[in-house]
Design an enzyme around this catalytic site. Sequence first.
Site, PDB file in Angstrom:
ATOM      1  N   GLY A 254      49.237  20.842  66.237  1.00 48.55           N
ATOM      2  CA  GLY A 254      48.366  20.536  67.218  1.00 48.55           C
ATOM      3  C   GLY A 254      47.969  19.003  67.133  1.00 48.55           C
ATOM      4  O   GLY A 254      48.176  18.205  67.984  1.00 48.55           O
ATOM      5  N   HIS A 255      47.199  18.832  66.057  1.00 47.33           N
ATOM      6  CA  HIS A 255      46.682  17.453  65.674  1.00 47.33           C
ATOM      7  C   HIS A 255      48.078  16.517  65.552  1.00 47.33           C
ATOM      8  O   HIS A 255      48.022  15.364  65.993  1.00 47.33           O
ATOM      9  CB  HIS A 255      46.215  17.418  64.228  1.00 47.33           C
ATOM     10  CG  HIS A 255      45.008  18.455  64.290  1.00 47.33           C
ATOM     11  ND1 HIS A 255      44.666  19.550  63.534  1.00 47.33           N
ATOM     12  CD2 HIS A 255      43.677  18.143  64.717  1.00 47.33           C
ATOM     13  CE1 HIS A 255      43.607  20.068  63.739  1.00 47.33           C
ATOM     14  NE2 HIS A 255      42.832  19.252  64.424  1.00 47.33           N
TER      15      HIS A 255
ATOM     16  N   GLY B 175      42.848  16.312  72.742  1.00 48.54           N
ATOM     17  CA  GLY B 175      43.664  17.383  72.997  1.00 48.54           C
ATOM     18  C   GLY B 175      42.929  18.104  74.259  1.00 48.54           C
ATOM     19  O   GLY B 175      41.844  18.192  74.465  1.00 48.54           O
TER      20      GLY B 175
ATOM     21  N   SER C  35      44.642  26.348  66.270  1.00 50.19           N
ATOM     22  CA  SER C  35      43.369  25.669  66.008  1.00 50.19           C
ATOM     23  C   SER C  35      42.993  26.029  64.555  1.00 50.19           C
ATOM     24  O   SER C  35      43.649  27.082  63.993  1.00 50.19           O
ATOM     25  CB  SER C  35      42.254  26.644  66.882  1.00 50.19           C
ATOM     26  OG  SER C  35      41.067  26.659  66.280  1.00 50.19           O
TER      27      SER C  35
ATOM     28  N   LYS D 177      43.306  21.226  74.624  1.00 50.78           N
ATOM     29  CA  LYS D 177      42.771  22.570  74.157  1.00 50.78           C
ATOM     30  C   LYS D 177      41.123  22.563  74.506  1.00 50.78           C
ATOM     31  O   LYS D 177      40.730  23.540  74.818  1.00 50.78           O
ATOM     32  CB  LYS D 177      43.163  22.944  72.755  1.00 50.78           C
ATOM     33  CG  LYS D 177      42.204  23.773  72.244  1.00 50.78           C
ATOM     34  CD  LYS D 177      43.078  25.026  71.476  1.00 50.78           C
ATOM     35  CE  LYS D 177      42.305  26.068  71.028  1.00 50.78           C
ATOM     36  NZ  LYS D 177      41.184  25.453  70.162  1.00 50.78           N
TER      37      LYS D 177
END
Length: 283
Positions: free
Chosen positions: A32-33, A144, A182, A146
């Site tokens: 994700g990062h 993000g 996460s 998220k």
Amino acid sequence: MKIISDIQELRDHLRGQNRASFVPTMGNLHEGHLSLMRLARQHGDPVVASIFVNRLQFGPGEDFDSYPRTMQADIDKLEKEGVYILFAPTERELYPQPQEYRVDPPQQLGDILEGEFRPGFFKGVCTVVLKLLSCVQPKVAVFGKKDYQQLMIIRQMARQFALPVDIIPGETIRAEDGLALSSRNSYLSIEERTEAPHLQRLLNEVRNQVLELGDRNMAALAAIEKRAVAQLAQRGWQPDYIAIRQQSDLVPSHDEALRAGEPLVILTAAKLGQTRLIDNLEI
Ligand code: PAF
């Protein structure tokens, strides 16, 4: 990649760069990062990342001490992504004195949802993000989706302080089974990891129920939220909230706006064992 912990040295390195893009993180980097790093590269050059576990955004009893710190593995990943500078300040460097000046987001956005269950969280986030932006002075910064509420609050902060930075949203990256990536997923036991994707399945169910409503109104949405919370609890989760809100300001929508097709988002936070997971889905 240059690894810099000193604010002055960072500024010296970035002097004359007016197209830098920036991705702030707390480390323990996952796909994700890394997708945010790639997005940053599309919007500016050079790419600067930061790793700083920000004590100000953790409440008493939260996981500041145990938050996964994996600096060498993070450095290897950032190098592969072609990040130009990693800014990794110590607490002493970023907060040489107790940080008494803080950025307090407005109650109607900062004290709802995550802010209700993690009091002071967004104050800590805004304070560190403003400080990091002031250190890096990027043209764009990527956050993000998220952390949907965080993204919105930072965007409003940038607007209200007329910060010379564009805030760019990055899509949520999910594991194959749908679980949003996460750093906190690493806390899950094997059984919890098997159960965890249910959160995203539930968001999809809630979205379908909203889409199938003949008449979208507040009472119908509240009933859907209530059923979803009960369903999670029945499976052994401890839900903090499942909330269907307006995308524009995260408040519950009124009947008239709902009937006029107001864009909505479903946001959720729930604990599975000791691990608190958050996720969201736009409708
Ligand atoms: O989303 C995060 O990782 C953090 O809240 C942030 C934006 C890096 C601030 O500490």
